[in-house]
Design a protein around this motif. Sequence first.
Motif, PDB file in Angstrom:
ATOM      1  N   GLY A 182      58.759  39.176  20.451  1.00 19.42           N
ATOM      2  CA  GLY A 182      57.644  40.030  20.058  1.00 19.42           C
ATOM      3  C   GLY A 182      56.420  39.271  19.591  1.00 19.42           C
ATOM      4  N   PHE A 183      56.501  37.934  19.620  1.00 16.99           N
ATOM      5  CA  PHE A 183      55.402  37.116  19.098  1.00 16.99           C
ATOM      6  C   PHE A 183      54.244  37.038  20.088  1.00 16.99           C
ATOM      7  CE2 PHE A 183      53.175  33.060  18.758  1.00 16.99           C
ATOM      8  CZ  PHE A 183      52.775  33.095  17.431  1.00 16.99           C
ATOM      9  N   SER A 184      53.047  37.001  19.538  1.00 17.29           N
ATOM     10  CA  SER A 184      51.862  36.706  20.345  1.00 17.29           C
ATOM     11  C   SER A 184      50.851  35.980  19.460  1.00 17.29           C
ATOM     12  CB  SER A 184      51.228  37.984  20.897  1.00 17.29           C
ATOM     13  OG  SER A 184      50.622  38.740  19.855  1.00 17.29           O
ATOM     14  N   LYS A 185      49.986  35.204  20.086  1.00 21.96           N
ATOM     15  CA  LYS A 185      48.949  34.489  19.337  1.00 21.96           C
ATOM     16  C   LYS A 185      48.003  35.471  18.661  1.00 21.96           C
ATOM     17  CE  LYS A 185      49.037  30.211  22.042  1.00 21.96           C
ATOM     18  NZ  LYS A 185      48.285  29.277  22.909  1.00 21.96           N
ATOM     19  N   GLU A 186      47.819  36.641  19.277  1.00 17.68           N
ATOM     20  CA  GLU A 186      46.941  37.658  18.701  1.00 17.68           C
ATOM     21  C   GLU A 186      47.538  38.205  17.390  1.00 17.68           C
ATOM     22  OE1 GLU A 186      45.969  36.848  22.734  1.00 17.68           O
ATOM     23  OE2 GLU A 186      47.899  37.569  21.910  1.00 17.68           O
ATOM     24  N   LYS A 187      48.857  38.448  17.390  1.00 18.16           N
ATOM     25  CA  LYS A 187      49.525  38.916  16.163  1.00 18.16           C
ATOM     26  C   LYS A 187      49.415  37.869  15.063  1.00 18.16           C
ATOM     27  CE  LYS A 187      53.110  42.095  17.881  1.00 18.16           C
ATOM     28  NZ  LYS A 187      54.581  42.299  17.964  1.00 18.16           N
ATOM     29  N   TYR A 188      49.609  36.618  15.438  1.00 22.65           N
ATOM     30  CA  TYR A 188      49.529  35.530  14.463  1.00 22.65           C
ATOM     31  C   TYR A 188      48.134  35.438  13.859  1.00 22.65           C
ATOM     32  CZ  TYR A 188      49.494  30.681  12.716  1.00 22.65           C
ATOM     33  OH  TYR A 188      49.349  29.548  11.946  1.00 22.65           O
ATOM     34  N   GLN A 189      47.111  35.557  14.714  1.00 17.57           N
ATOM     35  CA  GLN A 189      45.737  35.479  14.218  1.00 17.57           C
ATOM     36  C   GLN A 189      45.414  36.662  13.309  1.00 17.57           C
ATOM     37  OE1 GLN A 189      43.620  32.770  14.672  1.00 17.57           O
ATOM     38  NE2 GLN A 189      42.616  33.881  13.001  1.00 17.57           N
ATOM     39  N   ALA A 190      45.923  37.835  13.662  1.00 18.01           N
ATOM     40  CA  ALA A 190      45.710  39.021  12.812  1.00 18.01           C
ATOM     41  C   ALA A 190      46.368  38.820  11.446  1.00 18.01           C
ATOM     42  CB  ALA A 190      46.271  40.263  13.494  1.00 18.01           C
TER      43      ALA A 190
ATOM     44  N   TYR B 147      39.153  33.792   2.017  1.00 18.13           N
ATOM     45  CA  TYR B 147      39.525  32.379   2.005  1.00 18.13           C
ATOM     46  C   TYR B 147      40.889  32.204   2.665  1.00 18.13           C
ATOM     47  CZ  TYR B 147      41.332  27.961   0.186  1.00 18.13           C
ATOM     48  OH  TYR B 147      41.886  26.714   0.079  1.00 18.13           O
ATOM     49  N   LEU B 148      40.959  31.312   3.638  1.00 13.35           N
ATOM     50  CA  LEU B 148      42.229  30.979   4.280  1.00 13.35           C
ATOM     51  C   LEU B 148      42.719  29.648   3.717  1.00 13.35           C
ATOM     52  CD1 LEU B 148      44.252  31.881   6.532  1.00 13.35           C
ATOM     53  CD2 LEU B 148      43.041  30.312   8.060  1.00 13.35           C
ATOM     54  N   PRO B 149      43.996  29.553   3.340  1.00 17.86           N
ATOM     55  CA  PRO B 149      44.493  28.286   2.783  1.00 17.86           C
ATOM     56  C   PRO B 149      44.163  27.102   3.676  1.00 17.86           C
ATOM     57  CG  PRO B 149      46.174  29.988   2.630  1.00 17.86           C
ATOM     58  CD  PRO B 149      45.049  30.582   3.427  1.00 17.86           C
ATOM     59  N   THR B 150      43.882  25.974   3.046  1.00 14.43           N
ATOM     60  CA  THR B 150      43.567  24.770   3.815  1.00 14.43           C
ATOM     61  C   THR B 150      44.822  24.127   4.392  1.00 14.43           C
ATOM     62  OG1 THR B 150      43.552  23.578   1.709  1.00 14.43           O
ATOM     63  CG2 THR B 150      41.423  24.231   2.608  1.00 14.43           C
ATOM     64  N   PHE B 151      45.998  24.444   3.826  1.00 16.88           N
ATOM     65  CA  PHE B 151      47.236  23.974   4.446  1.00 16.88           C
ATOM     66  C   PHE B 151      47.627  24.946   5.560  1.00 16.88           C
ATOM     67  CE2 PHE B 151      48.338  26.428   0.614  1.00 16.88           C
ATOM     68  CZ  PHE B 151      49.175  27.401   1.121  1.00 16.88           C
ATOM     69  N   ARG B 152      48.368  24.442   6.538  1.00 13.58           N
ATOM     70  CA  ARG B 152      48.714  25.286   7.687  1.00 13.58           C
ATOM     71  C   ARG B 152      49.842  26.251   7.335  1.00 13.58           C
ATOM     72  NH1 ARG B 152      51.152  26.326  12.554  1.00 13.58           N
ATOM     73  NH2 ARG B 152      49.666  26.624  14.257  1.00 13.58           N
ATOM     74  N   VAL B 153      49.619  27.527   7.626  1.00 19.01           N
ATOM     75  CA  VAL B 153      50.657  28.546   7.460  1.00 19.01           C
ATOM     76  C   VAL B 153      51.317  28.738   8.824  1.00 19.01           C
ATOM     77  CG1 VAL B 153      51.163  30.919   6.782  1.00 19.01           C
ATOM     78  CG2 VAL B 153      49.343  29.644   5.605  1.00 19.01           C
ATOM     79  N   ALA B 154      52.632  28.598   8.870  1.00 18.22           N
ATOM     80  CA  ALA B 154      53.348  28.607  10.147  1.00 18.22           C
ATOM     81  C   ALA B 154      53.388  29.994  10.782  1.00 18.22           C
ATOM     82  CB  ALA B 154      54.777  28.086   9.947  1.00 18.22           C
ATOM     83  N   GLU B 155      53.687  30.015  12.063  1.00 14.99           N
ATOM     84  CA  GLU B 155      53.717  31.245  12.843  1.00 14.99           C
ATOM     85  C   GLU B 155      54.884  32.161  12.500  1.00 14.99           C
ATOM     86  OE1 GLU B 155      51.458  28.350  15.509  1.00 14.99           O
ATOM     87  OE2 GLU B 155      52.913  28.282  13.876  1.00 14.99           O
ATOM     88  N   THR B 156      55.920  31.615  11.899  1.00 17.93           N
ATOM     89  CA  THR B 156      57.163  32.373  11.771  1.00 17.93           C
ATOM     90  C   THR B 156      57.830  32.148  10.425  1.00 17.93           C
ATOM     91  OG1 THR B 156      59.404  32.630  12.704  1.00 17.93           O
ATOM     92  CG2 THR B 156      58.419  30.446  12.840  1.00 17.93           C
ATOM     93  N   PRO B 157      58.563  33.134   9.925  1.00 17.06           N
ATOM     94  CA  PRO B 157      59.473  32.869   8.803  1.00 17.06           C
ATOM     95  C   PRO B 157      60.701  32.127   9.317  1.00 17.06           C
ATOM     96  CG  PRO B 157      59.713  35.137   9.525  1.00 17.06           C
ATOM     97  CD  PRO B 157      58.595  34.547  10.346  1.00 17.06           C
ATOM     98  N   PHE B 158      61.550  31.717   8.392  1.00 16.46           N
ATOM     99  CA  PHE B 158      62.769  30.978   8.714  1.00 16.46           C
ATOM    100  C   PHE B 158      63.960  31.843   8.315  1.00 16.46           C
ATOM    101  CE2 PHE B 158      65.787  27.438   7.325  1.00 16.46           C
ATOM    102  CZ  PHE B 158      66.132  27.068   8.615  1.00 16.46           C
ATOM    103  N   PHE B 159      64.729  32.294   9.295  1.00 16.36           N
ATOM    104  CA  PHE B 159      65.887  33.140   9.012  1.00 16.36           C
ATOM    105  C   PHE B 159      67.061  32.268   8.546  1.00 16.36           C
ATOM    106  CE2 PHE B 159      63.477  35.474  12.312  1.00 16.36           C
ATOM    107  CZ  PHE B 159      63.167  36.606  11.572  1.00 16.36           C
ATOM    108  N   ILE B 160      67.576  32.551   7.351  1.00 16.69           N
ATOM    109  CA  ILE B 160      68.606  31.719   6.735  1.00 16.69           C
ATOM    110  C   ILE B 160      69.938  32.468   6.721  1.00 16.69           C
ATOM    111  CG2 ILE B 160      69.316  30.552   4.603  1.00 16.69           C
ATOM    112  CD1 ILE B 160      66.372  30.140   3.953  1.00 16.69           C
ATOM    113  N   PRO B 161      70.937  31.959   7.436  1.00 23.83           N
ATOM    114  CA  PRO B 161      72.245  32.632   7.469  1.00 23.83           C
ATOM    115  C   PRO B 161      72.959  32.531   6.129  1.00 23.83           C
ATOM    116  CG  PRO B 161      72.333  30.570   8.700  1.00 23.83           C
ATOM    117  CD  PRO B 161      70.904  30.764   8.305  1.00 23.83           C
ATOM    118  N   SER B 162      73.940  33.397   5.938  1.00 26.28           N
ATOM    119  CA  SER B 162      74.606  33.511   4.642  1.00 26.28           C
ATOM    120  C   SER B 162      75.308  32.223   4.222  1.00 26.28           C
ATOM    121  CB  SER B 162      75.607  34.672   4.665  1.00 26.28           C
ATOM    122  OG  SER B 162      76.541  34.506   5.721  1.00 26.28           O
TER     123      SER B 162
END
Length: 396
Positions: free
Chosen positions: A12-20, A31-46
């Motif tokens: 379901g990912f798109s560059k447009e969704k990420y930019q939004a 203000y957008l953080p000067t550090f890079r915010v990644a495109e995705t969260p990290f799913f952590i198994p139990s």
Amino acid sequence: MIQQHREFFNNGFSKEKYQAFLNDLASDFDYLPTFRVAETPFFIPSQLKAQLIEGCQHVVDFIKRKDFNQLTEPSLGLNFNVPNQNRHTEFLAIDFGICEEDGKIIPKLIEVQGFPSVFNFQYNLFEKIKKAYPYLSQFTPYLSDLDSDGYLKIFKKTVLNGYQPEEVILLEIEPEKQNTKIDFYYCQRDLGVPFVCVTEVIKKGKQLFYINKKGREIQIKRIYNRVIFDELEARKDLNMQFSFLEELDVEWAGHPNWFYRISKFILPYLNGPYFIETTLLSELKEIPDDLENYVLKPLFSFSGSGVIFNVKKSDVEAVKDKDLYILQKKAKYVPVLQAIEGKVKAEVRILAVWPEKDENPTLIGNLVRLSRGEMIGVKFNKDKDWVGGTIGLFEK
């Protein structure tokens, strides 16, 4: 990780969704953080979640040792010992690399800090992620059975300790120039705590004051300390009216001594399945022949400065103050996150708070950093995608 969630997100990912999503993140303070915010969260198994919690408990057990202050006294050195140290740190940031050992995924402790992290930003980051991807509301980044309200409540309790927000300041060196200033903005908005530069603090006797936005002089009762002390030491140009080493009539949310006591200094003392072989250079009996498997690190540095990844014998020999450096086995990070193209390494920082009167710290949330480079850090990930800061999500 957690393949079905990863596939669903990626499909379901798109560059447009990420930019939004980035635009929404920037909208709160223009203000957008000067550090890079990644495109995705990290799913952590139990299973990995359980390992992270267990690893944190081992760290906490060590910090709670009766002889901890005695063991860590040398970390303060000859010139740094701030008066009125409280009985325990109020903040912990415990970093684990997601590694591979004997063919299995396992978290390995990279660093531990008795110092605040971006607690407010991570809270708001998850709110933005849920807005961009509503189905992610079924997950949580929180620990200890907390929800978003519980997270903010215990964090606020830790920072304020019963004081009014205007009696507490977030203290930093030139906060508007810091890479993490987005966290200061959210702290000011969500807790009502203003951020103040060290040069703006007024000293009268043992009391400290600041000028609020209405021009009123307010006594500072408690300091939420965000000053990195190697930066403070390097900034000889700062015109400050007070010294951290003075006896002051003020409480600390994050007493400065814990910055040194709970740091890379304790890594050589930790043994167990989640810890990496680490040796203080002054304790090193001989330089290993396989230095390609080690990293040379200063005990006290910020954002990876001074770390030598490809170590040579001459690098080890060149260190003059061997009490201030460690030689650490390289963590065998394994690319575990499937990006649209290729796989990405991850490091999980567990965030904990320890309110003044509590017997134990509470694990409350996390921060994740994604990397395609040799190390986790900006300079190793320039011009790459699906890297940067994000948040780990657990199944409810």
